[in-house]
Structure formats: structure tokens, C-alpha cells
Design an enzyme around this catalytic site. Structure first.
Site, short mmCIF file in Angstrom:
data_model
loop_
_atom_site.label_atom_id
_atom_site.label_comp_id
_atom_site.label_asym_id
_atom_site.label_seq_id
_atom_site.Cartn_x
_atom_site.Cartn_y
_atom_site.Cartn_z
N GLU A 86 0.90 -1.10 0.05
CA GLU A 86 -0.06 0.02 -0.04
C GLU A 86 0.97 1.43 0.00
O GLU A 86 1.68 1.50 0.86
CB GLU A 86 -0.91 -0.12 1.27
CG GLU A 86 -1.84 1.21 1.20
CD GLU A 86 -2.81 1.36 2.18
OE1 GLU A 86 -2.78 0.40 3.25
OE2 GLU A 86 -3.31 2.24 2.65
N ARG A 117 5.45 -13.14 9.19
CA ARG A 117 6.05 -11.80 9.09
C ARG A 117 7.42 -11.70 9.92
O ARG A 117 7.68 -12.53 10.75
CB ARG A 117 5.06 -10.51 9.48
CG ARG A 117 4.73 -10.60 10.84
CD ARG A 117 3.70 -9.64 11.02
NE ARG A 117 4.08 -8.37 10.71
CZ ARG A 117 3.66 -7.23 9.90
NH1 ARG A 117 2.68 -7.64 9.15
NH2 ARG A 117 3.99 -6.01 10.04
N LYS A 160 4.59 0.58 9.44
CA LYS A 160 4.34 1.88 8.73
C LYS A 160 3.87 2.94 9.57
O LYS A 160 4.27 3.99 9.52
CB LYS A 160 3.96 1.60 7.19
CG LYS A 160 4.70 1.03 6.32
CD LYS A 160 4.04 1.23 4.98
CE LYS A 160 2.97 -0.12 4.87
NZ LYS A 160 2.70 0.16 3.50
#
Ligand code: ATP
Ligand code: MG
Length: 555
Positions: free
Chosen positions: A34, A258, A268
């Protein structure tokens, strides 16, 4: 098939099985960021996996921007993401944006409405979450759930046409409010958002949600293996539901753990907060775990790729030691970085028996690990700087550097002996008056006399001035999981130490920002873009000491 890592992870095994069975003729993956921030080292794991698999199995990998939330997305992020992927050494086969698919997604939403599988709901976001139930309790059906197809089509068109304010309506999939999987409890497909999109401008005021976008985008691009992190595991049934109910090509979603790193902020949202609140100097601050921060710090793409290879891919969440990342860059720089001499905390040394004004050129090896790097000439004179910590007036046992009356070897140079210690009025050592032994040029002992210590130095007249920035962990704790308070409570106040009066050997006068060196005996350093014509700035990438190797030996 080339360069497949020796020990294959479970995803590569699935890929190989699918090729062997003929399920797929060719592999198609994608990396779907994104554009709401800069990429970090966690993204590098996903990049190496998606692009790596495509490369190893002769397939293709798309870069797809998942840009369905106009309030957070910007072109600056789109640019930085592309730059970082290429810097890491990968190139996408196609570049797409989820926003390219807005028309198709809208048409698919209409299709589901017509089939009675989606409805317009007037509940607020808050009401929707309140009526969703819990893991032990079924949700409550929305009073708008049984609207007619005609009414739903009319309302959805009007949502699209901008007749309603933000938050007043949503389009929801009509699935099962009692499902064990919370994601099946009539998930929102579209929301109203009167915001300007970085690409589609004001064309749309309704935007599709992640779950209604991701699988469909994968389907459009004929992704064979849609690789994502574990938090999407319980979204997979919904991913499958949309593909099946739309009757479209159905990619296989596979989840992996992850990356979490000790002492590292890996979100983020939090990284953005550090930037916005000026806790760091920007997304590329060398303390940031962003790709651009690591690059500015002096990391190499090879080191990051090697790190991703070492951590591997699995289904089990873990916390990787930051020292593993550091050992990867240390290994690569050890093999590739030229050695130079730099004094970070200068102490003046005067050679009393050196011919005044004479400058001699000495030969120094650029990289003992790599003879092809050759040698360079460094000036030597009667006025030098050494590291303040390389002299002690009253040294402890085992200290082999310079002391009063003591002798030490200057790297690539001569033996020098400390004859006199000069102090200022406060008793601080300000200068050492030494003699050198002309018979010891190149550091060789002429008579078998032992000199244990070798120290680095620069010649005062030719040295260039520099600022050196030393970085420490950004966090004070290895992991913030289960710790009370805000993550900002755990920011290390000493994450940056600036050494303002450093002296470097003159060969560094012409170095470009981004070039990497080993400062002998100190660590690996990278020239920073803040450098000016008469003052270099260097970032410490990593120290020389490999505590990771030690940990492994002990373990
Ligand atoms: P963040 O949680 O840091 O905001 P994100 O998942 O929201 O990250 P995206 O832009 O959606 O960021 O991520 C793009 C891809 O990178 C996704 O497929 C995501 O699963 C993957 N990814 C993100 N963070 C990590 C991580 N720490 N380790 C491995 N893959 C990651
Ligand atoms: Mg995400």
C-alpha cells in the site's frame, strides 16, 4: 529452474509441486504494497520471496500498489517503493494499481447485489462493529439485510454518485452473521469516502475494502500463488468466497510469518509517527529500518538479500535478532569495503626527530580480503593525529597501545615511542611528543624487538575534517510486545551520537555519498549526502565486532 536455495521452504515446495503436477505452466506472483509509507526490512522479506520465486522458477512477478485508501496514499510513496525494490535488485514484470480495477470491482459488486449476495447497509461503522458479535457470540443481522435487489442497486448507484455523506452507508456481503469466522459476518465491501485519490482524483467517492480488492486483483492478474503474512490467514476463506461467488479465476493464497526484529519498530504507522513527530530526521534516517534508511546507513542490497535468505520462510512467528542483520552487512562489507584510516577523537602527536616539513608517502593495502583492490599512497609527516583512546597515562595490564615511554606501531608506518606528555592548565593531555624509528618503515621490526600494539593515525596537515554519526538501537527494549504504555516511551534517547571533529586520511576527500569504507579498527562507515565540499559526513553502518558469531559459538 536456477538458483533455487538449497533448503526449500514450504512455499517453494508448493510451487514445485504445482509445476510438476501441471496445475500451473508458469508461476505468477506479486508484491502488493500500500503506498502509504516507505518500505521497511519486513517488506524486503516479502520482496525477496515474491520476486525470488518468480526468478528461480522462470515465472513473473508484478508490482501492484494496493491503493484503495485515498486518505493515506501519496505519489511520494509510490516513487520510493519503486526505487527501493530496484535498489534491492529486483525488477517487476508489470506494474499495476488496484485503482486500475475500480471499474471492474464496481461491476462485480453490482453482480453480487443482483444475485442477492450483497446489500447496502445504513448502520454506522460503530454500529456494524457492535453488532458483529464476538468469537463466542453470533452477530446480529442488520435491519437493512433484506432489502430488495432493486433498492440495493438504486442505493449503491446513489452511493457512487455522491448523494450520501461519508459513513452513512456501506455495501456489505451477505454471508453469515453466525459464522465462526468473524470475517464472514457480512463484511464491508465498499465505504463512502469523499477524498481525492492520488490517481483517480475525484472520479470515485466510494472505495472498495481490502478484502473485496485483493483476491479480485490477484485474479485479474492471474496470480498463481498469492503470498501474504499470517494475519491474513483468517481472511483466506473470504478471499476464496469472493472468487468463487464471482466465478472468476481463483488464485491460491498462502500465508507465511512476518519478520519481527529485536530493537526495531516494524510498522508503517509507527514509522510515519516517528517521521511526523521529528523523532527521526525522515524516512531515510539511518536509524530507521526502512530500505532507504538502511541504504543511507551503508547497507548493501546483497547484505539484505542474504539476510532474507538466512531467516527463511515459515509459518511460525518469531523474533529475529538484529545482530543477524548486522552480521550480514558486516560480512559483505568485510569482503568489499576499502580500508581507510580515520581518527574520530583526535589527539595530536608530534615526532621530534622527524625532519621538519617533510612528507613521505607510504603504501597501504586497500583490502587485505581482496588483493585486486590494490594499494594506495598515504602521507606521513611529523604531525599526526591518533585516537585519544589509544593513549593511556596509567594503563591497565594488557593494554598494548601507547603509554609514557612505551612504543607502538603505526599502521603502514613506523614504530613511535612516547617521550613526553603535554597537558593543558586543567591537566588534560593535549599532545604527545614522540620519536620515530627510521628503521621500522612499513611496520617491520629491524632487530626482533617486540611491539604488540598497532594503532591507526592520520597526518595532520593533509587530513580532512569530518563529522561522524554513530547510531545505536532506536528502541530501548528488544520487543514491545506486552509492554505497557506507548511505543514512544521506549525510544532510545541516545540513538544518535555525533562526533564533530574527526580527521580522515586525504584519500577520502573525493568520495561520493553512498560510498562505503572500513575505518580501520573502528567499523564500517558510509558517506552521507549531508557531506559538503570541505566537510564530509559519515554514518556508522556497523561496528567491527561480530557479537553474532560469538553468540552462535556459545549456543
Ligand atoms: P505495516 O504493517 O508495516 O504497515 P503492511 O502489511 O500494512 O505493513 P503493505 O504495504 O500492505 O504493508 O505490505 C506489502 C506486503 O509486504 C504485504 O504482502 C505484507 O504482507 C508484506 N509485509 C509487510 N510487513 C511485513 C513483515 N514484517 N514481514 C514480512 N512481510 C511483510
Ligand atoms: Mg497492509
Amino acid at each position: 529452474m536456477s538458483n533455487v536455495p538449497e533448503s526449500k521452504d514450504f512455499i517453494r515446495k508448493i510451487v514445485e509441486d504445482d509445476l510438476a503436477s501441471g496445475k500451473h505452466q508458469a508461476i505468477q506472483t506479486r508484491f502488493p504494497p500500500e503506498p502509504n509509507g516507505y518500505l521497511h526490512i519486513g517488506h524486503a522479506k516479502s520482496i525477496c520471496l515474491n520476486f525470488g520465486i518468480a526468478r528461480e522458477y522462470g515465472g513473473k512477478c508484478n508490482l501492484r500498489f494496493d491503493d484503495t485508501n485515498p486518505s493515506k496514499e501519496e505519489d511520494e510513496y509510490v516513487e520510493s517503493i519503486q526505487e527501493d525494490i530496484q535498489w534491492l535488485g529486483f525488477q517487476w514484470d508489470n506494474k499495476y494499481f488496484a485503482s486500475d480495477y475500480f471499474d471492474q470491482l464496481y461491476a462485480w459488486a453490482v453482480q453480487l447485489i443482483k444475485e442477492g449476495k450483497a446489500y447496502v447497509c445504513d448502520l454506522s461503522g460503530e454500529e456494524i462493529s457492535k453488532t458483529r458479535g464476538t468469537l463466542n457470540q453470533p452477530g446480529v443481522e442488520s435491519p437493512y439485510r433484506n432489502r430488495s435487489v432493486e433498492e440495493n442497486l438504486d442505493l449503491f448507484t446513489r452511493m457512487k454518485n455522491g448523494e450520501f455523506p461519508d459513513g452513512s452507508h456501506t455495501l456489505r456481503a451477505k454471508i453469515d452473521m453466525a459464522s465462526n469466522n468473524m470475517n464472514f459476518r457480512d463484511p464491508v465491501m465498499y465505504r463512502i469516502m469523499h477524498a481525492t485519490h492520488h490517481r483517480t482524483g475525484d472520479t470515485w467517492c466510494i472505495y472498495p475494502m481490502y478484502d473485496f480488492t485483493h483476491g479480485e486483483s490477484d485474479s485479474i492478474e492471474h496470480i498463481t500463488h498469492s503470498l501474504c503474512t499470517l494475519e491474513f490467514e483468517n481472511h483466506r476463506p473470504l478471499y476464496d468466497w469472493f472468487c468463487e461467488n464471482l466465478g472468476i479465476y481463483h488464485p491460491r493464497q498462502i500465508e507465511f510469518a512476518r519478520l519481527n526484529l529485536t530493537y526495531t519498530v516494524m510498522s508503517k504507522r509507527r514509522l510515519l509517527q516517528l517521521v511526523r513527530e521529528n523523532i527521526v530526521r525522515g524516512w531515510d534516517d539511518p536509524r530507521m529500518p526502512t530500505i532507504s534508511g538502511l541504504r543511507r546507513r551503508g547497507y548493501t542490497p546483497e547484505a539484505i538479500r542474504r539476510f532474507c535468505e538466512k531467516i527463511g520462510i515459515s509459518k511460525v512467528e518469531s523474533l529475529v535478532d538484529l545482530q543477524l542483520l548486522e552480521s550480514c552487512v558486516r560480512d559483505h562489507l568485510n569482503a568489499t569495503a576499502p580500508r581507510v584510516m580515520a581518527v574520530l577523537d583526535p589527539l595530536k602527536v608530534t615526532l621530534t626527530n622527524w625532519e621538519p616539513g617533510k612528507v613521505e608517502m607510504l603504501e597501504a593495502v586497500n583490502n587485505p580480503e581482496n588483493p585486486d583492490d590494490g594499494t594506495r599512497q598515504i602521507p606521513f609527516s611529523g604531525e599526526l593525529y591518533i585516537e585519544r583512546s589509544d593513549f593511556m597515562e596509567v594503563p591497565p595490564k594488557g593494554y598494548f597501545r601507547l603509554r609514557p615511554e612505551g612504543e607502538v606501531r603505526l599502521r603502514w608506518g613506523y614504530f613511535i615511542k612516547c617521550e613526553e606528555v603535554v597537558k593543558d592548565a586543567d591537566g588534560n593531555v593535549v599532545e604527545l611528543r614522540c620519536t620515530y624509528d627510521p628503521e621500522t618503515r612499513g611496520g617491520q621490526s629491524p632487530d626482533g624487538r617486540k611491539v604488540k600494539g598497532t594503532i591507526h593515525w592520520v597526518s595532520a596537515a593533509q587530513a580532512i575534517d569530518a563529522e561522524v554519526r554513530i547510531y545505536n538501537n532506536l528502541l530501548t527494549e528488544p520487543s514491545l510486545t506486552d509492554l505497557p504504555g506507548d511505543f514512544l516511551d521506549y525510544i532510545n534517547p541516545n540513538s544518535l551520537e555525533v562526533r564533530e571533529h574527526c580527521k580522515l586520511e586525504p584519500s577520502l576527500a573525493s568520495c561520493e555519498p553512498g560510498s562505503r569504507f572500513q575505518f580501520e579498527r573502528i567499523g564500517y562507515f558510509c558517506c552521507d549526502p549531508d557531506s559538503t565540499a570541505d566537510r564530509k559526513v559519515f554514518n556508522r553502518t556497523v561496528t567491527l565486532k561480530d557479537s553474532w558469531a560469538k553468540i552462535q559459538k556459545k549456543g
